[in-house]
Design a protein around this motif. Structure first.
Motif, PDB file in Angstrom:
ATOM      1  N   GLN A 180       0.943  -1.204  -0.001  1.00 26.06           N
ATOM      2  CA  GLN A 180       0.011  -0.041   0.058  1.00 26.06           C
ATOM      3  C   GLN A 180       0.774   1.224  -0.109  1.00 26.06           C
ATOM      4  N   VAL A 181       2.016   1.192   0.647  1.00 28.34           N
ATOM      5  CA  VAL A 181       2.985   2.429   0.613  1.00 28.34           C
ATOM      6  C   VAL A 181       3.292   2.688  -0.549  1.00 28.34           C
ATOM      7  N   ALA A 182       3.722   1.661  -1.415  1.00 22.48           N
ATOM      8  CA  ALA A 182       4.210   1.714  -2.833  1.00 22.48           C
ATOM      9  C   ALA A 182       3.234   2.407  -3.953  1.00 22.48           C
ATOM     10  N   VAL A 183       1.813   2.007  -3.492  1.00 18.86           N
ATOM     11  CA  VAL A 183       0.765   2.647  -4.334  1.00 18.86           C
ATOM     12  C   VAL A 183       0.522   4.182  -3.908  1.00 18.86           C
ATOM     13  N   THR A 184       0.862   4.473  -2.662  1.00 17.24           N
ATOM     14  CA  THR A 184       0.827   5.931  -2.233  1.00 17.24           C
ATOM     15  C   THR A 184       1.927   6.630  -3.061  1.00 17.24           C
ATOM     16  N   LEU A 185       3.122   6.163  -2.888  1.00 16.96           N
ATOM     17  CA  LEU A 185       4.222   6.878  -3.141  1.00 16.96           C
ATOM     18  C   LEU A 185       4.226   6.962  -4.740  1.00 16.96           C
ATOM     19  N   LEU A 186       3.667   6.029  -5.618  1.00 18.75           N
ATOM     20  CA  LEU A 186       3.736   6.065  -7.026  1.00 18.75           C
ATOM     21  C   LEU A 186       2.347   6.850  -7.696  1.00 18.75           C
ATOM     22  N   ALA A 187       1.530   7.206  -6.872  1.00 17.34           N
ATOM     23  CA  ALA A 187       0.229   7.808  -7.148  1.00 17.34           C
ATOM     24  C   ALA A 187       0.448   9.311  -7.491  1.00 17.34           C
ATOM     25  N   GLY A 188       0.252   9.772  -8.304  1.00 17.61           N
ATOM     26  CA  GLY A 188       0.502  11.484  -8.305  1.00 17.61           C
ATOM     27  C   GLY A 188      -0.805  11.916  -7.784  1.00 17.61           C
ATOM     28  N   ALA A 189      -0.415  13.044  -6.968  1.00 15.90           N
ATOM     29  CA  ALA A 189      -1.636  13.479  -6.203  1.00 15.90           C
ATOM     30  C   ALA A 189      -2.316  14.641  -7.031  1.00 15.90           C
ATOM     31  N   PRO A 190      -3.452  14.474  -7.241  1.00 13.19           N
ATOM     32  CA  PRO A 190      -4.254  15.582  -7.832  1.00 13.19           C
ATOM     33  C   PRO A 190      -4.197  16.908  -7.605  1.00 13.19           C
ATOM     34  N   THR A 298       6.048   7.294   4.017  1.00 14.72           N
ATOM     35  CA  THR A 298       4.491   7.713   3.804  1.00 14.72           C
ATOM     36  C   THR A 298       4.281   9.060   4.247  1.00 14.72           C
ATOM     37  N   VAL A 299       4.432   9.318   5.408  1.00 16.53           N
ATOM     38  CA  VAL A 299       4.217  10.440   5.932  1.00 16.53           C
ATOM     39  C   VAL A 299       5.015  11.706   4.992  1.00 16.53           C
ATOM     40  N   ALA A 300       6.113  11.353   4.809  1.00 12.17           N
ATOM     41  CA  ALA A 300       6.727  12.292   3.945  1.00 12.17           C
ATOM     42  C   ALA A 300       6.089  12.775   2.552  1.00 12.17           C
ATOM     43  N   LYS A 301       5.346  11.610   2.003  1.00  9.52           N
ATOM     44  CA  LYS A 301       4.827  11.766   0.905  1.00  9.52           C
ATOM     45  C   LYS A 301       3.553  12.307   0.683  1.00  9.52           C
ATOM     46  N   TYR A 302       2.731  12.328   1.978  1.00  8.57           N
ATOM     47  CA  TYR A 302       1.415  13.075   2.208  1.00  8.57           C
ATOM     48  C   TYR A 302       1.731  14.421   2.632  1.00  8.57           C
ATOM     49  N   LEU A 303       2.715  14.608   3.296  1.00 10.12           N
ATOM     50  CA  LEU A 303       3.385  16.372   3.407  1.00 10.12           C
ATOM     51  C   LEU A 303       3.535  17.012   2.322  1.00 10.12           C
ATOM     52  N   THR A 304       3.794  16.153   1.217  1.00  8.89           N
ATOM     53  CA  THR A 304       4.092  16.997  -0.052  1.00  8.89           C
ATOM     54  C   THR A 304       2.708  17.377  -1.006  1.00  8.89           C
ATOM     55  N   VAL A 305       1.842  16.685  -0.236  1.00 13.79           N
ATOM     56  CA  VAL A 305       0.276  16.948  -0.892  1.00 13.79           C
ATOM     57  C   VAL A 305      -0.382  18.040  -0.256  1.00 13.79           C
ATOM     58  N   PRO A 306      -0.937  18.991  -1.105  1.00 12.21           N
ATOM     59  CA  PRO A 306      -1.798  20.056  -0.234  1.00 12.21           C
ATOM     60  C   PRO A 306      -2.458  19.613   0.822  1.00 12.21           C
ATOM     61  N   GLN A 307      -2.884  20.492   1.849  1.00 12.45           N
ATOM     62  CA  GLN A 307      -3.508  20.168   2.924  1.00 12.45           C
ATOM     63  C   GLN A 307      -5.047  19.745   2.630  1.00 12.45           C
ATOM     64  N   ASP A 308      -5.534  20.703   1.741  1.00  9.90           N
ATOM     65  CA  ASP A 308      -7.000  20.440   1.146  1.00  9.90           C
ATOM     66  C   ASP A 308      -7.070  18.989   0.571  1.00  9.90           C
ATOM     67  N   ILE A 309      -6.225  18.489  -0.160  1.00  6.34           N
ATOM     68  CA  ILE A 309      -6.206  17.250  -0.879  1.00  6.34           C
ATOM     69  C   ILE A 309      -6.074  16.051  -0.071  1.00  6.34           C
ATOM     70  N   ARG A 310      -4.954  16.305   1.154  1.00  5.74           N
ATOM     71  CA  ARG A 310      -4.510  15.303   1.934  1.00  5.74           C
ATOM     72  C   ARG A 310      -5.667  15.070   2.984  1.00  5.74           C
ATOM     73  N   ASP A 311      -6.428  16.085   3.376  1.00  3.73           N
ATOM     74  CA  ASP A 311      -7.646  15.978   4.448  1.00  3.73           C
ATOM     75  C   ASP A 311      -8.925  15.667   3.533  1.00  3.73           C
ATOM     76  N   LEU A 312      -8.951  15.369   2.339  1.00  3.15           N
ATOM     77  CA  LEU A 312     -10.144  15.491   1.504  1.00  3.15           C
ATOM     78  C   LEU A 312     -11.154  14.579   2.065  1.00  3.15           C
ATOM     79  N   SER A 313     -10.766  13.450   2.746  1.00  6.52           N
ATOM     80  CA  SER A 313     -11.703  12.342   3.156  1.00  6.52           C
ATOM     81  C   SER A 313     -12.481  12.866   4.259  1.00  6.52           C
ATOM     82  N   ILE A 314     -11.862  13.981   5.019  1.00  5.79           N
ATOM     83  CA  ILE A 314     -12.909  14.520   6.100  1.00  5.79           C
ATOM     84  C   ILE A 314     -14.261  15.033   5.642  1.00  5.79           C
ATOM     85  N   PHE A 315     -14.220  15.602   4.513  1.00  5.93           N
ATOM     86  CA  PHE A 315     -15.140  16.448   3.793  1.00  5.93           C
ATOM     87  C   PHE A 315     -15.963  15.605   3.025  1.00  5.93           C
TER      88      PHE A 315
END
Length: 316
Positions: A180-190, A298-315
């Protein structure tokens, strides 16, 4: 009256008292008399069919000898430092049972897949999905779970007695997370713009299945066999065929396969390095370090993603 011991078959040397000798006639497995056996136990000399064979430090032993050794010798260890058992792959059978029960639950209710499948956009706020996805399978087909469980059954019978139950369970779980970590690292954040256009890409792609963990077992088997001096030629072809499915068929995550394979190789390397008596307790620190590294990247990858997208599931 001759003092010589009785001979075996004509033209063969005399039998030695106390040394197991081959049985006359066709070689059949004592536990499964309907099956011919072409391998003999290194300890008792009896034939053993593939189901009753257990890998030992030297050669193959039958399941009865492995069980007896575990019962009579306190604190015995496998060749890689794990606690020796009776050879029954309990962890393997338990994982298969869990996956089967979960699959039936998925077929009964779509909410099971929705609540426990992994997708990169959900990993930040619902990190348990890194683990639970390895026990889910596609609910629309039987082929996915049958193929994975057959591979797990085949690999588990060989690896679990060799490693010990605890090490095998850790290898499976960490490799599954690595997938799952590889899936996250290789998925480009929109971007926000692409989301507004309805294009979420791989960031929103759901992933289920034990494939990442199973590829971790494949990778571990290559490392362990190399250390034992055993050939893995056939396994390379098996890995290549399974890896090709990820590129030839849509909906199969080659990223999870790659991540599981790499993670399994690293975990197996740690097990080999810390297999000896004086340092075997350090294997858990090493496996913990592998898991910690997966968390950090994994945390490093998420921190490169804009917060609005990173926390998208909350909304969502």
């Amino acid at each position: 009256m001759s003092d010589n011991p009785p001979s075996g078959q004509p033209g063969q040397p005399p039998l030695e008292p106390g040394v197991p000798q081959p049985a006359a006639g066709p070689s059949v497995c004592p536990r499964h008399p309907d099956r011919e056996a072409y391998v003999r136990c290194q300890r008792c000399g009896r034939p053993a069919c593939p189901e009753c064979q257990r890998p030992a430090a030297v050669g193959i032993q039958c399941v009865d000898c492995v069980r007896e050794a575990a019962r009579t010798t306190a604190g015995t260890r496998t060749v890689f430092g794990g606690r020796a058992t009776d050879g029954m792959p309990v962890v393997t059978y338990t994982i298969i049972a869990i996956c089967a029960v979960v699959y039936l639950a998925q077929r009964a209710s779509s909410s099971v897949t929705e609540n426990f499948a992994f997708a990169p956009y959900l990993g930040w706020t619902e990190p348990w999905r890194f683990v639970t996805a390895a026990f889910l399978h596609s609910p629309t087909t039987f082929f996915h779970i049958l193929l994975n469980m057959f591979a797990l059954w085949s690999l588990g019978q060989y690896l679990e007695p060799m490693l010990g139950r605890a090490r095998f369970a850790a290898l499976y779980l960490i490799s599954g997370i690595g997938g799952q970590v590889a899936v996250t690292l290789l998925a480009g954040a929109p971007s926000i713009e692409s989301l507004r256009a309805g294009d979420g890409g791989a960031w929103f792609g759901a992933v289920v299945g034990a494939s990442g963990a199973i590829f971790g077992l494949f990778g571990a088997l290559l490392v362990l066999n190399r250390h034992l001096g055993r050939s893995s030629t056939a396994m390379y072809a098996t890995i290549a065929i399974n890896a090709a499915f990820g590129f030839l068929y849509p909906g199969i995550s080659w990223q999870a396969h790659l991540g599981g394979l790499v993670t399994g190789v690293i975990c197996a390397g740690a097990i080999v390095v810390f297999r000896r008596q004086g340092v075997r307790h350090l294997v858990w620190a090493a496996l913990g370090a592998v898991l910690a590294l997966l968390v950090v990247v994994t945390v490093a990858k998420y921190l490169t993603v804009p917060q609005d997208i990173r926390d998208l599931s909350i909304f969502g």
